[in-house]
Design a protein around this motif. Structure first.
Motif, PDB file in Angstrom:
ATOM      1  N   LEU A  71      40.515  18.008  17.086  1.00 20.91           N
ATOM      2  CA  LEU A  71      39.783  16.745  17.122  1.00 20.91           C
ATOM      3  C   LEU A  71      41.018  15.610  17.603  1.00 20.91           C
ATOM      4  O   LEU A  71      40.633  14.704  17.688  1.00 20.91           O
ATOM      5  CB  LEU A  71      39.331  16.364  15.876  1.00 20.91           C
ATOM      6  CG  LEU A  71      38.076  17.184  15.356  1.00 20.91           C
ATOM      7  CD1 LEU A  71      37.385  17.183  13.953  1.00 20.91           C
ATOM      8  CD2 LEU A  71      36.947  17.134  16.278  1.00 20.91           C
ATOM      9  N   TYR A  94      43.841  14.530  16.031  1.00 24.58           N
ATOM     10  CA  TYR A  94      44.415  13.471  15.272  1.00 24.58           C
ATOM     11  C   TYR A  94      45.986  13.238  15.364  1.00 24.58           C
ATOM     12  O   TYR A  94      46.517  14.238  15.704  1.00 24.58           O
ATOM     13  CB  TYR A  94      44.007  13.927  13.720  1.00 24.58           C
ATOM     14  CG  TYR A  94      42.787  13.881  13.345  1.00 24.58           C
ATOM     15  CD1 TYR A  94      42.116  12.562  12.823  1.00 24.58           C
ATOM     16  CD2 TYR A  94      41.859  14.909  13.241  1.00 24.58           C
ATOM     17  CE1 TYR A  94      40.778  12.400  12.573  1.00 24.58           C
ATOM     18  CE2 TYR A  94      40.316  14.758  13.006  1.00 24.58           C
ATOM     19  CZ  TYR A  94      40.081  13.647  12.718  1.00 24.58           C
ATOM     20  OH  TYR A  94      38.645  13.294  12.347  1.00 24.58           O
ATOM     21  N   ARG A 106      36.622  10.297  15.320  1.00 27.10           N
ATOM     22  CA  ARG A 106      36.938  11.290  15.964  1.00 27.10           C
ATOM     23  C   ARG A 106      36.047  12.671  15.559  1.00 27.10           C
ATOM     24  O   ARG A 106      36.021  13.564  16.451  1.00 27.10           O
ATOM     25  CB  ARG A 106      38.410  11.782  15.669  1.00 27.10           C
ATOM     26  CG  ARG A 106      39.609  10.900  16.376  1.00 27.10           C
ATOM     27  CD  ARG A 106      40.685  11.802  16.084  1.00 27.10           C
ATOM     28  NE  ARG A 106      41.718  10.729  16.219  1.00 27.10           N
ATOM     29  CZ  ARG A 106      42.382  10.359  17.409  1.00 27.10           C
ATOM     30  NH1 ARG A 106      41.500  10.889  18.470  1.00 27.10           N
ATOM     31  NH2 ARG A 106      43.280   9.542  17.537  1.00 27.10           N
TER      32      ARG A 106
END
Lengths: 335, 335
Positions: A66, A68, A96
């Motif tokens: 995702l 991060y 996200r």
């Protein structure tokens, strides 16, 4: 149970109150560099276990899939002050994963940052769950749940695969079997873990210097977390918060993480002073967060040569002032 | 120094934190009804000595000459919550002496009453010295100073005749010579007194049942103070404050007075259970005001038969809730 006097509260020339507790500092060779009180006494890890709660978020692949950032990894390990940037990052973490504030189950409270709390009250604003000091941790739990297709509305329940993976992580790092770890519900509604203070210190040692026997993905996750925490100390706590003050003063040499009810964990990264690293675990027996804990933490880091004697003078000792602002006493570490 | 465990903080099924302290309960015959820890340990009296700080305000004739009411005498003995009526009475106390808020030297802080503090912040109001929990005490000191023509701008200085008269009162009631009483500056900038917990208990016994050897005006002042405190418990603390809750539950049978940093004094008036009266002095060693002190105070009064077992269930034990309002633990007295 044996306890040690760790700090005195002094008014005028008289000791008014006393804070006791337990302490252990161990290095990577297993040497007990310092012990006080009963280091094997059991208490809750509280927020000091947040780095471990973030490990499966990383090892599962959720963090990378995702996208991060290191700031977001830092906030996952934080007990943040609810400052605007903390809230903004927590919101981004949810976005996200295609989620929002309503998915959080941590509850709301006014920001720990007093100026921001006062500003919100004066402006007629009310806190939401993003202001909760644990919102980064919960956002990471939710992203992890989404990534492994776990049940989202119960992500904080003990039976949820998210929490099961976290418990496994705690057993790995603490080197304690799961049946020796009692659980309870934390202030943010997530499960928390009761274990000996010495096992908390061991966990931090395994975080800053993971042994070769740990899986490679876990070792990589440790490195990512340590790097994120040391790179963004202002996200781990906030303005005038202990973790941030200590990490900024130590300039990349430590990770510091407080836990509610008088808990403090610190990892001194392997370096000149401690080639194999040093982990410190402190519990103020009475749960004090604001008087004994900060002065003892600063005193220890000075004693271990991690901070210099003139660092953080406002916590060594801490002043007691009356309502008119006059100095009327001090809070002094006795370690 | 010997301490006793007085309360446990329990999360889930695990003791998370422990509060220790000292305790003494003596009756009018001098019998030690209960002792725990080190009852002769020295600490500050803090706000629990307010009734004694009010004595010379009465014996000097200031109280009568200026026409103070029982509500005003009660507020002189109070650590009030800064609720509107508390502030109004403090203002009246100053007006009776021809003075105003600017004469106070106690400093300002937001009301202890959280709803009122939040209301003020949301309304953009700032606290003044009348909101200080000690404003009634300071107003009485000022009235006394005015009445005896002492220097008003230094009424809170140790050398001022007002404070000298108060120190004499403390020696009379505690039965300790002045050179055995150390002083320090209280949070409100007035002098405060460090003495053995047992001498604080003795002071309260002498307040609720003054011996024949005390001067008649002092005995009368004691009666006036005890009557004012028991008549207006809502002025001694405020909504949801310990002194008020205990005195309301005990329905005129006790005077109760907390002091900062974990101090609690209680006088059980002479009656069926304790014909010569009973005085209880408690010090939570670590200075805790919010967890151990209330549950221990309630447990003691139940044990002594002053409260019934179903009184104040919210403090016996006290619930620990998470940020979502779920019950996650309890704070339990161990006495």
């Amino acid at each position: 149970m044996k306890t040690a006097i760790l700090a005195n509260v002094i008014r005028g020339e008289t000791i008014e109150s006393i804070h006791r507790g337990h302490l252990i500092a161990i290095d990577g060779d297993g040497k007990h560099v310092l012990t006080l009180g009963s280091p094997d006494s059991v208490t809750f890890f509280r927020s000091a276990c947040k780095p471990f709660q973030a490990i499966p978020f990383i090892t599962s692949g959720a963090c990378e899939a995702l996208g991060y950032s290191d700031e977001e990894v830092a906030l996952a390990c934080a007990s943040h002050s609810g400052e605007p940037r903390h809230v903004r990052i927590a919101q981004l973490m949810l976005e996200r994963a295609g989620l929002n504030e309503a998915h959080l189950r941590c509850g709301a409270h006014l920001p720990f940052n007093e100026k921001e709390a006062e500003r919100m009250q004066r402006a007629g604003e009310h806190p939401n769950q993003l202001h909760n000091n644990c919102s980064g941790k919960h956002a990471a739990m939710l992203a992890f749940a989404k990534h492994i297709d776990a049940d989202l509305p119960t992500y904080e329940a003990g039976e949820n695969p998210v929490q099961q993976a976290i418990l496994e992580t705690i057993t790995l790092f603490s080197e304690l079997p799961a049946d020796q770890i009692k659980t309870g519900v934390d202030g943010c509604a997530a499960p928390n873990f009761a274990l000996p203070l010495s096992a908390m210190a061991k966990s931090f040692l395994n975080l800053i210097a993971p042994p070769d026997g740990f899986p490679a993905d876990v070792r990589n996750a440790c490195a990512r977390i340590v790097s994120a925490m040391t790179s963004f100390p202002e996200l781990i706590g906030g303005v005038e918060r202990l973790d941030t003050m200590l990490m900024q003063a130590a300039d990349g040499k430590i990770i510091s993480k407080v836990g509610a009810d008088g808990v403090w964990l610190c990892g001194v990264l392997p370096g000149e002073k401690f080639p194999t690293g040093l982990a410190i675990a402190l519990k103020i027996e009475d749960g004090d967060d604001r008087r004994a804990r900060p002065v003892v933490a600063v005193e220890l880091l000075k004693r271990f040569g991690v901070l210099s004697s003139d660092d953080l003078p406002e916590l060594s000792p801490m002043a007691i002032k009356n309502r008119r602002g006059d100095l009327v006493g001090t809070i002094e570490a006795t370690v």
